[in-house]
Design an enzyme around this catalytic site. Structure first.
Site, PDB file in Angstrom:
ATOM      1  N   TYR A 164       0.836  -1.210   0.000  1.00 41.47           N
ATOM      2  CA  TYR A 164       0.000   0.000   0.000  1.00 41.47           C
ATOM      3  C   TYR A 164       0.873   1.263   0.000  1.00 41.47           C
ATOM      4  CZ  TYR A 164      -3.833   3.031   1.715  1.00 41.47           C
ATOM      5  OH  TYR A 164      -4.775   4.013   1.878  1.00 41.47           O
ATOM      6  N   LYS A 168       0.847   4.086  -2.813  1.00 46.08           N
ATOM      7  CA  LYS A 168       0.383   5.436  -2.471  1.00 46.08           C
ATOM      8  C   LYS A 168       1.435   6.493  -2.761  1.00 46.08           C
ATOM      9  CE  LYS A 168      -3.845   5.005  -1.389  1.00 46.08           C
ATOM     10  NZ  LYS A 168      -4.796   5.426  -2.441  1.00 46.08           N
TER      11      LYS A 168
END
Ligand code: NAD
Length: 306
Positions: A164, A168
């Site tokens: 993640y 991101k």
């Protein structure tokens, strides 16, 4: 005269708008005159399954309140179909909010390819596919607004979130380059790192904290950033949550310059390491250092300066 920002005649596409932040954006823009494409695959927060219900419920809510909205149930990996829905239903697209996301949290020692691939696909490839499909429309009409969604996990790291975090922070680089390429076509791209209560965060934050973090507190900043004539922000990074918002930027230490010859050794760097990490006289760069100038300076240096 009302100082309410309006979006009449504009078409706003929001991915992952069946819940959480996306739903908050969708109902807001629907209530301020925009025509909204509510995209949602309708799966679990881990990216499993799919359903039309999530998007349908939000569309109904917008319509009931007198707004205009259509649903799209495609995965963001099929971004061209999502943009096609906007063009077919409303004839144009003005704003794209890349918001859809999933989590596959797992400590790095246990991560599997599937956890990595799925997160990268939804966040990175999804944002790429949607933006690529919207881009020709933005260029042609010389107008477009893009919001990408990063996370504190990407900016600072977060235990159990290598996949993640990587996805991101990719949104930051993606946005910076879109900003540069879009500027002359009046396409403004910015990236936000939100913090809000949603099904994504409900298991990792205590209930009283979640109460203060309504997704609706992210909406006003995004509303300002995508408005047609209120901002020139482009390629900017913002944190937002609980009514607070702030802009982030890079900071560079004044650094160490050594003569680029045989004396430039690991030992020579170690001797003056304090200069490499000294932020007492920082620069706030918006691009890489000018290495040609640095090289010329280092060539002019005498041995005593090494
Ligand atoms: P959420 O789970 O409520 O919303 C995400 C939505 O995206 C869901 O409705 C889901 O069905 C949809 N979605 C997932 N995969 C999809 C796909 N392939 N195609 C289309 N739709 C898909 O979570 P949220 O907190 O509202 O998250 C919104 C965005 O904000 C995400 O990008 C998330 O990573 C980011 N974010 C949230 C927080 C936070 O504190 N909530 C913090 C940092 C970043």
């Amino acid at each position: 005269m009302s100082d309410q920002l309006r979006y009449d005649g504009q078409v706003v596409v929001i991915t992952g708008a069946g819940g959480g932040l996306g739903k908050a954006y969708a109902t807001f823009f629907g209530s301020r005159g925009a025509s909204v494409v509510v995209n949602d695959l309708g799966g679990s927060f881990k990216g499993e399954g799919n359903s039309t219900k999530a998007a349908d419920v939000v569309v109904e809510e917008i319509k009931k309140a007198g707004g205009k909205a259509v649903a799209n149930y495609d995965s963001v990996e099929n971004g061209e179909r999502i943009i096609e829905t906007a063009i077919k239903a409303f004839g144009r697209i003005d704003v794209l909010i890349n918001n859809a996301g999933i989590l596959r949290d797992v400590a790095f020692k246990n991560i599997k390819d599937e956890d990595w691939d799925l997160v990268i696909k939804v966040h990175v490839t999804g944002a790429y596919k949607c933006t690529r499909a919207a881009w020709p429309h933005f260029r042609k009409q010389k107008y477009g607004r893009v919001i990408n969604t990063a996370s504190a996990a990407g900016l600072f790291g977060s235990f159990g979130q290598t996949n993640y975090s990587a996805a991101k922070l990719a949104m930051v680089g993606f946005t910076e380059t879109l900003a540069k390429e879009g500027a002359k076509y009046n396409i403004l791209s910015n990236v936000i790192a939100p913090i809000a209560a949603s099904r994504m965060t409900e298991t990792v934050m205590p209930p009283d904290v979640l109460k203060a973090l309504g997704p609706e507190w992210i909406v006003p900043l995004v509303a300002v950033l995508v408005h047609s004539n209120n901002t020139t922000e482009n390629g900017s990074i913002f944190e937002a949550g609980a009514g607070h918002m702030a802009k982030l930027r890079w900071e560079r230490s004044s650094g160490l310059l050594l003569k680029a010859d045989d004396s430039y050794t690991p030992g020579a760097i170690l001797k003056q390491w304090n200069k490499v990490v000294d932020f007492s006289n920082p620069q706030y760069p918006s691009g890489p250092n000018d290495f040609m100038t640095l090289l010329e300076e280092s060539m002019k240096m005498g041995p005593s300066e090494q």
